[in-house]
Design an enzyme around this catalytic site. Structure first.
Site, short mmCIF file in Angstrom:
data_model
loop_
_atom_site.label_atom_id
_atom_site.label_comp_id
_atom_site.label_asym_id
_atom_site.label_seq_id
_atom_site.Cartn_x
_atom_site.Cartn_y
_atom_site.Cartn_z
N LYS A 160 49.43 39.39 28.89
CA LYS A 160 48.92 40.73 28.66
C LYS A 160 49.90 41.80 29.11
CE LYS A 160 45.50 41.67 27.08
NZ LYS A 160 45.16 41.86 25.63
N ALA B 116 42.85 40.70 19.30
CA ALA B 116 43.09 39.25 19.37
C ALA B 116 44.19 38.95 20.38
CB ALA B 116 43.49 38.73 18.00
#
Length: 334
Positions: free
Chosen positions: A171, A87
Site C-alpha cells: 500500500k 482493487a
C-alpha cells in the site's frame, strides 16, 4: 456535477467498493465495476442485486479485470470521467506472474491503470483508495513516534511490521506511485483510509470491521492485527463506511480536490475502543487480555479534507455502535 457520467470502480464487489457502487447508482451515475472473475456468482449477484434494487437498468456494467493482468482494466476505464481504484492484491499469486510479490503487483497495476486513464482521453481524475498503514508516524529508525500523524507521514519501508508487512509495503509503494502521476495530464486524489466499520451490504463481516471490533468478539487473531496496527500508527485511526464513501464522492465531484488526504474521524488507542464497546447497549464484556493501554500521546494532525469543505458525520461512538449492530445482524455477536 452532471450525474450522467461514467465512473469506473475497480474491485467492485469488495467491502468499500460495493458500498460505493450502491451510493453512485442511487445518485444516478453510470458505473463500470470490475471483478477479478465474472464467474464468481456471489459477487456478480451482489452487484446485479444493486442494479435491480435501484432500477439502474443499463447504468451498471460489469467487467472482468485482475491486477495481475492489469491491461484488462482498459475496457472498463474507456469512456469514464472518473476512476476509483480500490482493487488491491492481498496475497501473491506467483504462478505465471511477472511480479515477485504483492508490492510489485500493486505498483505494476497502478502504472498500467494510470496509463489506461491517460490514453482514454476521457478520465479527468483518479481517486485511489489508500490506507493509513502507509502513513505511520514512526521515526525512520523505529525508535519512537512523531508528535502527530498527518499527510506528511510516510511509513518507513526499512522496518518489519509482523503479520501485515506485505500489506503495509504494497500500500505504501502503490500510493507513492499513484501520486507521482498527479498533474501529469490527470488529477489524482489519494484517500488514506482508517480502519473502516459501521455497515456492509455484503453477506459476511469484512476483515476491517472484524479487526475493529475484535475485542467484542473475543477474536484473538484479529485482535493481534489491531495491536500491530496500533504499534504501527501509535493509535488506531477509524472511520465509518458512510463517511469513507462520501469522501470518495466528494473528491470526485469537487474539481479543486487533489493530492493526498488522510480519511478518519477518530484516532484512538485500542483500550479506548474497548471502552466504547463496553458502553454500548449490547452489554459486552471484554476479557482483560484484550485490554492493553499503551499510554501513547501522539495526536491526529490531519484536517486537510475538512479544510476543503468535507464533513465527517460519524464520530467514534457511532462507528463502534453501528459496527456492533452490523456484527449482530450477521451473526458474529449473539
Amino acid at each position: 456535477m452532471d450525474k450522467n457520467v461514467k465512473v469506473c470502480v475497480s474491485g467492485g464487489a469488495g467491502y468499500l467498493a460495493s458500498f460505493l457502487v450502491k451510493q453512485l447508482l442511487e445518485r444516478g451515475y453510470t458505473v463500470h465495476a470490475t471483478l477479478r472473475t465474472l464467474g464468481d456468482a456471489s459477487k456478480v449477484g451482489l452487484l446485479q442485486g444493486l442494479q435491480l434494487h435501484h432500477q439502474a437498468g443499463s447504468r451498471l456494467k460489469l467487467f472482468e479485470a485482475d491486477i495481475y493482468r492489469a491491461h484488462e482494466f482498459g475496457a472498463a476505464i474507456e469512456g469514464c470521467e472518473f476512476v476509483v481504484h480500490m482493487a488491491t492484491p492481498l496475497q501473491h499469486y506467483a504462478h505465471n506472474s511477472q511480479y515477485k510479490n504483492t508490492s510489485e503487483a500493486a505498483m505494476g497495476g497502478v502504472k498500467i491503470i494510470m496509463e489506461s486513464c491517460m490514453r482514454s482521453n476521457t478520465v479527468k481524475k483518479l481517486i485511489y483508495t489508500a490506507s493509513v498503514v502507509a502513513a505511520s508516524p514512526l521515526q525512520e529508525d523505529g525508535s519512537g513516534y512523531k508528535d502527530f500523524m498527518d499527510e506528511t507521514c510516510w511509513t518507513p519501508l526499512n522496518l518489519s511490521y509482523e503479520i501485515i508487512s506485505d500489506y503495509v509495503n504494497s500500500k505504501t509503494v502503490a500510493e507513492k506511485e499513484v501520486l507521482s502521476y498527479n498533474g501529469k495530464g490527470i488529477e489524482v486524489v489519494s484517500l488514506a483510509c482508517g480502519l473502516v466499520g459501521g455497515d456492509t451490504i455484503q453477506s459476511s463481516m469484512a476483515e476491517s470491521m472484524g479487526v475493529l471490533i475484535s475485542q467484542a468478539t473475543n477474536d484473538g487473531s484479529r485482535y493481534k492485527v489491531l495491536r500491530v496496527l496500533e504499534d504501527l500508527l501509535a493509535k488506531v485511526p477509524i472511520a465509518h463506511i458512510q463517511d469513507v464513501t462520501e469522501a470518495h464522492i466528494f473528491s470526485m465531484e469537487n474539481s479543486h480536490i487533489n493530492g493526498r488526504f488522510l480519511c478518519a474521524s477518530a484516532f484512538l488507542k485500542s483500550v479506548d475502543i474497548a471502552s466504547l464497546i463496553q458502553k454500548c447497549p449490547q452489554n459486552i464484556s471484554i476479557p482483560n487480555e484484550f485490554i492493553e493501554d499503551t499510554r501513547r500521546e501522539t495526536s491526529w494532525g490531519s484536517r486537510k479534507l475538512e479544510d476543503l469543505g468535507f464533513q465527517f458525520k460519524c464520530d467514534a461512538e457511532k462507528i463502534i455502535e453501528d459496527s456492533l449492530l452490523c456484527a449482530k445482524r450477521l451473526g458474529n455477536i449473539i
